[in-house]
Enzyme design. Sequence first.
Site, PDB file in Angstrom:
ATOM      1  N   SER A 239      62.795  60.248 -23.203  1.00 17.34           N
ATOM      2  CA  SER A 239      63.455  59.365 -24.170  1.00 17.34           C
ATOM      3  C   SER A 239      64.333  60.144 -25.146  1.00 17.34           C
ATOM      4  CB  SER A 239      62.435  58.497 -24.904  1.00 17.34           C
ATOM      5  OG  SER A 239      61.366  59.261 -25.385  1.00 17.34           O
ATOM      6  N   HIS A 269      56.136  57.823 -18.509  1.00 15.19           N
ATOM      7  CA  HIS A 269      56.405  58.211 -19.907  1.00 15.19           C
ATOM      8  C   HIS A 269      55.661  57.199 -20.794  1.00 15.19           C
ATOM      9  CE1 HIS A 269      58.380  60.077 -23.198  1.00 15.19           C
ATOM     10  NE2 HIS A 269      59.598  59.595 -23.087  1.00 15.19           N
ATOM     11  N   HIS A 315      50.344  66.524 -18.336  1.00 13.22           N
ATOM     12  CA  HIS A 315      51.526  66.576 -19.190  1.00 13.22           C
ATOM     13  C   HIS A 315      52.498  67.605 -18.650  1.00 13.22           C
ATOM     14  CE1 HIS A 315      54.013  66.663 -22.798  1.00 13.22           C
ATOM     15  NE2 HIS A 315      53.519  65.457 -23.018  1.00 13.22           N
ATOM     16  N   ARG A 324      46.839  64.643 -30.283  1.00 14.03           N
ATOM     17  CA  ARG A 324      47.036  63.230 -30.650  1.00 14.03           C
ATOM     18  C   ARG A 324      45.942  62.373 -30.005  1.00 14.03           C
ATOM     19  NH1 ARG A 324      52.977  62.550 -28.502  1.00 14.03           N
ATOM     20  NH2 ARG A 324      51.890  63.501 -26.743  1.00 14.03           N
ATOM     21  N   ASP A 370      48.320  59.080 -24.433  1.00 19.02           N
ATOM     22  CA  ASP A 370      48.168  57.699 -23.987  1.00 19.02           C
ATOM     23  C   ASP A 370      46.768  57.349 -23.502  1.00 19.02           C
ATOM     24  OD1 ASP A 370      50.852  57.074 -24.495  1.00 19.02           O
ATOM     25  OD2 ASP A 370      51.454  58.004 -22.613  1.00 19.02           O
TER      26      ASP A 370
HETATM   27  N1  HAX Z   1      46.759  62.233 -11.857  1.00 23.65           N
HETATM   28  C1  HAX Z   1      47.017  62.606 -10.589  1.00 23.65           C
HETATM   29  N2  HAX Z   1      47.910  63.548 -10.240  1.00 23.65           N
HETATM   30  C2  HAX Z   1      48.559  64.163 -11.244  1.00 23.65           C
HETATM   31  C3  HAX Z   1      48.314  63.837 -12.597  1.00 23.65           C
HETATM   32  C4  HAX Z   1      47.390  62.817 -12.879  1.00 23.65           C
HETATM   33  N3  HAX Z   1      47.135  62.415 -14.113  1.00 23.65           N
HETATM   34  N4  HAX Z   1      49.112  64.620 -13.361  1.00 23.65           N
HETATM   35  C5  HAX Z   1      49.824  65.390 -12.506  1.00 23.65           C
HETATM   36  N5  HAX Z   1      49.483  65.102 -11.235  1.00 23.65           N
HETATM   37  C6  HAX Z   1      50.074  65.623 -10.023  1.00 23.65           C
HETATM   38  C7  HAX Z   1      51.567  65.273  -9.982  1.00 23.65           C
HETATM   39  O1  HAX Z   1      51.768  63.935  -9.553  1.00 23.65           O
HETATM   40  C8  HAX Z   1      52.108  66.308  -9.049  1.00 23.65           C
HETATM   41  O2  HAX Z   1      51.799  65.887  -7.733  1.00 23.65           O
HETATM   42  P1  HAX Z   1      52.825  66.144  -6.520  1.00 23.65           P
HETATM   43  O3  HAX Z   1      52.950  67.623  -6.423  1.00 23.65           O
HETATM   44  O4  HAX Z   1      52.161  65.502  -5.359  1.00 23.65           O
HETATM   45  O5  HAX Z   1      54.114  65.488  -6.908  1.00 23.65           O
HETATM   46  C9  HAX Z   1      51.253  67.514  -9.385  1.00 23.65           C
HETATM   47  O6  HAX Z   1      50.071  67.025 -10.015  1.00 23.65           O
HETATM   48  C10 HAX Z   1      51.931  68.510 -10.304  1.00 23.65           C
HETATM   49  O7  HAX Z   1      52.384  67.809 -11.449  1.00 23.65           O
HETATM   50  P2  HAX Z   1      52.488  68.527 -12.883  1.00 23.65           P
HETATM   51  O8  HAX Z   1      53.525  69.602 -12.757  1.00 23.65           O
HETATM   52  O9  HAX Z   1      51.154  68.924 -13.365  1.00 23.65           O
HETATM   53  O10 HAX Z   1      52.965  67.351 -13.804  1.00 23.65           O
HETATM   54  P3  HAX Z   1      54.455  66.871 -14.082  1.00 23.65           P
HETATM   55  O11 HAX Z   1      55.011  67.735 -15.150  1.00 23.65           O
HETATM   56  O12 HAX Z   1      55.234  66.755 -12.813  1.00 23.65           O
HETATM   57  O13 HAX Z   1      54.219  65.394 -14.616  1.00 23.65           O
HETATM   58  C11 HAX Z   1      53.151  63.710 -15.883  1.00 23.65           C
HETATM   59  C12 HAX Z   1      53.682  65.150 -15.868  1.00 23.65           C
HETATM   60  C13 HAX Z   1      52.749  63.318 -17.288  1.00 23.65           C
HETATM   61  C14 HAX Z   1      54.283  62.769 -15.410  1.00 23.65           C
HETATM   62  C15 HAX Z   1      51.949  63.612 -14.924  1.00 23.65           C
HETATM   63  O14 HAX Z   1      50.911  64.439 -15.403  1.00 23.65           O
HETATM   64  C16 HAX Z   1      51.453  62.207 -14.732  1.00 23.65           C
HETATM   65  O15 HAX Z   1      51.993  61.485 -13.877  1.00 23.65           O
HETATM   66  N6  HAX Z   1      50.398  61.779 -15.522  1.00 23.65           N
HETATM   67  C17 HAX Z   1      49.911  60.440 -15.479  1.00 23.65           C
HETATM   68  C18 HAX Z   1      50.856  59.498 -16.209  1.00 23.65           C
HETATM   69  C19 HAX Z   1      50.808  59.740 -17.709  1.00 23.65           C
HETATM   70  O16 HAX Z   1      49.755  59.846 -18.300  1.00 23.65           O
HETATM   71  N7  HAX Z   1      51.995  59.788 -18.338  1.00 23.65           N
HETATM   72  C20 HAX Z   1      52.100  59.924 -19.794  1.00 23.65           C
HETATM   73  C21 HAX Z   1      52.521  61.300 -20.238  1.00 23.65           C
HETATM   74  C22 HAX Z   1      52.645  61.384 -21.717  1.00 23.65           C
HETATM   75  C23 HAX Z   1      53.931  60.773 -22.147  1.00 23.65           C
HETATM   76  O17 HAX Z   1      55.029  61.220 -21.871  1.00 23.65           O
HETATM   77  N8  HAX Z   1      53.847  59.698 -22.826  1.00 23.65           N
HETATM   78  O18 HAX Z   1      54.951  59.084 -23.192  1.00 23.65           O
END
Ligand code: HAX
Length: 432
Positions: A239, A269, A315, A324, A370
Site C-alpha cells: 500500500s 496484505h 511476513h 503489534r 493480523d
Molecule cells: N502459511 C503458509 N505458507 C506460508 C505462510 C503462511 N502463513 N507464509 C509464507 N508461506 C509460504 C509462502 O506462500 C511461500 O510459499 P511458495 O514458495 O510455495 O510460494 C513460502 O512460504 C516462502 O514465503 P516467504 O518468503 O516466507 O513469505 P513472502 O515474503 O513471500 O510472503 C506473506 C509474506 C505475508 C505474504 C506470507 O507470509 C503470507 O502469505 N502470510 C499469510 C497471509 C498474511 O498473514 N498476510 C498479512 C501480512 C501482514 C500484512 O501485510 N498485513 O497487511
Amino acid sequence: MASSTANSMLADRLRASVPAARETLRAIDEAHRTKVVSQVTVDQLFGGLRGVKGLMCDTSAVDPDRGLVIRGRPIGDLVDALPEEILWLLLTGEMPSKEQLQDLQAQLTARSEVPSYVWDVLAAMPKDSHPMVMLNAAILLMERESVFRKRYDEGMKKGDYWEPALEDALTLIARLPAVAAAVYRLRFGKGPRIASDPTLDWGANYARMLGLPDPKGDFTRLTRLYLVLHSDHEGGNVSAFTAHTVASALSDVYYALTAGLNGLAGPLHGLANQECLKFVLSLQEHFKGVPSDENLRQFCWDTLKSGKVIPGYGHAVLRVTDPRFTAFLNFGAKVCPEDPVYRFVDRLFAIVPKVLVEQGKAKDPWPNVDAGSGALLYHFGMKEFDYYTVLFSVSRALGICSQNVHDRAYGAPIVRPKSVTTQELQKILAAM
Ligand code: HAX
C-alpha cells in the site's frame, strides 16, 4: 473549503525542519551519488524485489528482529499514545507537546465535516459492495477538493508543494472516521449515521460513530490502539509503495491514498485480518467445542496441504513475533482473557509457528499484526469481518499521508524503475 494549515503549529514545526532535511538529502546525494546501496539478484528479480533497498522513507522502519520502529521509537513503546500523537511523530520525528497536540486536534475537528455528496453516493452504491470499495469511492469523490491540485494548476513552485499536501492530508484524515463509520452503518444495516462529537479525540470519535456498545470504554481504547498499531510500516509494503508511486506523478493524496488502499484490500496484505478471523471461526465451527492441541495442529497441516496459507502468520520482512500482535494479545489478556475466539488466537500462537517451521517454507513462522486484531473486534461485537480492512485503512492513512507530505517536501522524483524482458535477462546472464 477546510480551514488552512497556514497558522497551525504542525505547519510551523515542519517549516522549521524541512529546509535542514532537504539540505541533508542534497548533501548526501552530492557526496555519494555513485555509491552502491543495494544490488538485485535474479532471485530478488523473480521474488517481488524482496529485500532490495531502492526507496527512501523516513516515517518509520521495519527491523526484521524488532518490528516497527516509528522515528526511532519501537511500536511497543507507543501503545498508550493517541493516533494524533503518532501522526505528529510520523511527520516531525518528535512527540507533540500538549499544546501542539491540542492544536492538531483542533485542526482535525475544524476539517471533519464530510460533504453531503459523499453520503449520496455511498447510499446509491450496490448493497453488496465491499466496504473497501465504498471507502475508496468516498475518498476519490472528495478529490475535487484537493488544495494540492488547485495550487498546482495555479502554478505553485516546487518548493511549496508540501504545504498544500499537508493541507490535503489533514482534511482527508479528519474526515476518514466519519466516512468509515458511515460505511459500517450503511453497509451492515446498523441504522442512521451517528454524528461526530467535536469534544472527542480522533480515535474515540471514530469508535463512537461506529455505534457499538461500549459501557466501559474498552472498545474506544481498542480503536485507539488499533489506529496506532497499523499507522505505518515503512515504505516498501504494497500500500505504501503503491501510494508513493502514484503520488510520484504528482497525483494528489486522494488519488495516491486510494491507490494504496486498493492494494491493502488484497488477501496477502490488509485483507489478511478478515481472513484470519475466518480461519479462527472455521476452527470453532469445525470442532464444535474445544479441540485438543493435536486437533489444532492437524487442522493447520490440513490447511497447508490443501495449498492454502495460514493467515496471520509470516511476513515479508519480519523474522520475529510482530510486536503489534503482542500488543493486541496483551490487550486481550486484560479485557477478555476468557473470550473463546481470543483463546483460539492465544492457543494458535503456541502451535502454528511449530507447524510452519516443520513445513520449512515460510521464512517467518511467527504471527503478524493480523493474527489477533480480528478476534478483539469480534469480541466487542464487530462481527462483520469484511469491514476490518476499512479500520486498517483509516489507520494506515496516517502513515501514507505523512509519507506523501515528506515526498513533496523533499522533492521525491517520479518513480520509474527499469524492467527487463526474459530475453534481455538471458543476455545479461550469458554475458556474466
Ligand atoms: N502459511 C503458509 N505458507 C506460508 C505462510 C503462511 N502463513 N507464509 C509464507 N508461506 C509460504 C509462502 O506462500 C511461500 O510459499 P511458495 O514458495 O510455495 O510460494 C513460502 O512460504 C516462502 O514465503 P516467504 O518468503 O516466507 O513469505 P513472502 O515474503 O513471500 O510472503 C506473506 C509474506 C505475508 C505474504 C506470507 O507470509 C503470507 O502469505 N502470510 C499469510 C497471509 C498474511 O498473514 N498476510 C498479512 C501480512 C501482514 C500484512 O501485510 N498485513 O497487511
